[in-house]
Enzyme design. Sequence first.
Site, PDB file in Angstrom:
ATOM      1  N   ASP A 258     100.944 -21.630 -49.530  1.00  0.00           N
ATOM      2  CA  ASP A 258     102.064 -21.953 -50.403  1.00  0.00           C
ATOM      3  C   ASP A 258     101.922 -23.420 -50.807  1.00  0.00           C
ATOM      4  OD1 ASP A 258     104.395 -21.760 -51.852  1.00  0.00           O
ATOM      5  OD2 ASP A 258     105.498 -20.748 -50.258  1.00  0.00           O
ATOM      6  N   GLU A 597     121.464 -19.326 -55.645  1.00  0.00           N
ATOM      7  CA  GLU A 597     120.621 -18.812 -54.566  1.00  0.00           C
ATOM      8  C   GLU A 597     119.178 -18.871 -55.060  1.00  0.00           C
ATOM      9  OE1 GLU A 597     121.460 -14.694 -53.733  1.00  0.00           O
ATOM     10  OE2 GLU A 597     121.920 -14.238 -55.824  1.00  0.00           O
TER      11      GLU A 597
END
Length: 855
Positions: A258, A597
């Site tokens: 990542d 979110e």
Amino acid sequence: MLALAFALVAQDATAPYLNPSLPVEQRSADLVSRLTLAEKVAQMQNEAPAVPRLGIPAYVWWSEALHGAVGNPVTVYPQAIGLASSFDTLLMANVASAISDEGRARYYDTLKRRGRTGMHQGLDFWAPNINIFRDPRWGRGQETYGEDPFLTKRMAIAFVSNFQGEQNGKFKAIATPKHFAVHSGPDRERHHFNAVVDPRDEWNTYLPAFRGAVTEAGAWSIMSAYSAVNGEPASASPTLLGKILRDTWGFQGYVVSDCGAIGDLLSGHKLASTEAEVSAKAVTAGCDLECGGTYHSLEEAVAKGIISVDKLDRSLVRLFEARIRLGMFDTAQTGPWKPIPMSVVDSPEHRALALKAARESVVLLKNDGILPLKGVRSLAVIGPNAADHDVPLGNYNGTPAHTTSVLEGIQQVAPRGTRVSYTKGSSRLAGDGGEPVPASVLPGGVSGEYFLNENLQGNPILRQKSDNIDNDWGSDGPGGGVPKDGFSARWTATLVPKVSGEYALGARADDGVRVWLDDKQIVNDWSVHPASSVVTTVPLVAGRSYRIRMEYYEHDGQASAKLVWMPPVRQNYAEAVNLAKQSDAVVMVLGISGQVENEENDRSNIDLPAPQQGLLNAVLATGKPVVVVLESGSCLTVSDSRIRGLVQAWYPGQSGGTAVAEVLFGKVNPAGRLPVTFYKSLAQVPPIANYKMDGRTYRYMKAKPLYPFGYGLSYTRFRYSDAHVERRSDNGGLFVTVSVRNIGNVEGDEVIQVYSSREGAAWPEPLRKLVAFHRAHILPGANVTVTIPVDPRGLAQADGNGILTILPGKYRIHIGGGQPGYDPATSGRGQDVTMRLDEKVIPTSKQRVLPAIIK
């Protein structure tokens, strides 16, 4: 035909790596052997430069395709959580194939027009996200397929296998299941967080979807997570990347970190004291490619003897093997390598598929008979999400040619003669910073300067005046000589607010952005990232002049830059109340958004935001019939008994407004099912940093939720009968057969769900678990008999070493429209079959999952 991705300028055109008749592994190894150490290190970073002497083109390993290829324009499907609520693997397969078609078409088109590709323009895609949505607060839960390992695995397999389109070892595109492994919050702590996980939870909850994606779907890439698992940072974990992924599952592809995760090994996890050391540890563990800039230290690591060149070569062979399998080094463009025309992008067929997906994703949670709406002459549409075109797109999304809001959908679908009125009613949040600062408070306009680099150096290539800062260039760039990628900009203006109070002020941008107010920096997000908002609260005085400066840079791919704010809101619900009183019925479109979110933004509660709760209470007090449509990527505790109908729409994509309206007016019979539990409150949820599954999700939860996993209503009714279970002689699994009759007057889909529970089960064994499902379309009065195979791996329980065993005992097999004890009223009572199963160890080898048989 000359391959668009590869100009044959190599010194030796007969080199083995250019020979398509040789094995891919041999070709890749030959190519790697010709690289210098410096070239090798550069190729192990996601922005891999060209090597002209070998004819290797530059390539950026970073494209996204969570629910549509990221680009502009593209087709945007419902967010992943919405796709999961369809419980339809065939739909998922078709969506995945369509997404990679658009991704490959854009790759070839960009290559043809520009001679190179950049971010979001490649053939490797960082999707799907198959982490388990174990906690409703997690900001990235909307990107997943929900809380259940089995549903997640089946959706992941459908996505990966059809997205990649593998034929004879060649790929149309490469999927990258992420984030391996366990990762699911707290997201802001991920750069140093250590998830302590019981090995039995790891094997039974957190790993099954990854195992399916690798061993059954053939995923050729995996993204490692930021966090550590039981003390081992995931991006340098010998256990995860070596023992489990390669040794146990036989993974043959490459692992990418990542973004910034290798740097986290040094700064967050303190794995070693230098970049060279952490880079060597990551490569040795099996992380082949870095998204970030830490692997540049691998030259130093080799020079100091920390790592051997052979280990770099191992990773490089994997990376170039992937590029060869994608067709980047061959002139013959056939099979999945064949260029796909741009006409598929946002094509009528893909738009129709987006609408179908949105229709199948809608979940009807409550209906006292008000739905579908009939005989309504005047309808009030109220709510901050009703007319919004960004909310339906969720996050990690591309830009469609058009997004239909719920308001537009209602206006289009409502019967002729129906008067549709609208008011926003309230802000989405108290302090939401999502609206561009209007020109009316920027007297004199905005002065902009654009630079031919990413760091605002030198003289501007373009000076430009504008009314405000509200730029969404997509992949086109600002024009005026400014390049599409690799530019920066600075804007200055004077802000004169009209109202005194606390303002949320900041920016929304893709990529880096920072903002100053009166020469004081108030927000700073100077990094490469998808479009996201960063705001802070500042007091402003009406009539006073404030100096605004905003700086921005675009690295690659999509580009947008907006100065945003939310003025102080004194909620006044009078307009909404009056509109409701003047109407026969009210549809309230409420919820949250992908700005609330998202990555590094977990929620602190699961309640409806306060301004919307006040709005809802005010409208309900009128006594008019109210239907609530929720747009969110996770559960919201909306439970007022005065609500007549409740629809969960998720973030439904570009056609979501049409699909929701069709459900409201009965043109579509809803059949979506919840892929997550809707809790009554956070009192039912353990702390987010606790990774033990005991008490979490429907599989281990003993309390009654607001709405259970697998729940969803219909406009018709179904009856189950003649359920029976047969043992499979081949592998220890089961065949479950049941008859389902549509006893209503409306055709519709029924999601037949099969759950298993063993008498006396307790953590770490689930109390109940989904082991099979099938979505069937049934005409009024018709009966279908369905035989659904139950994979023995679904019945089995893994020990701490991942060994799957069907535990001996008395099993209850429940077949119905929902969980045992929670069958929706429209599905009627499900059927139970009780049987004893003997202990059986299940082989971990690949097994083909049989389709359901319908009679």
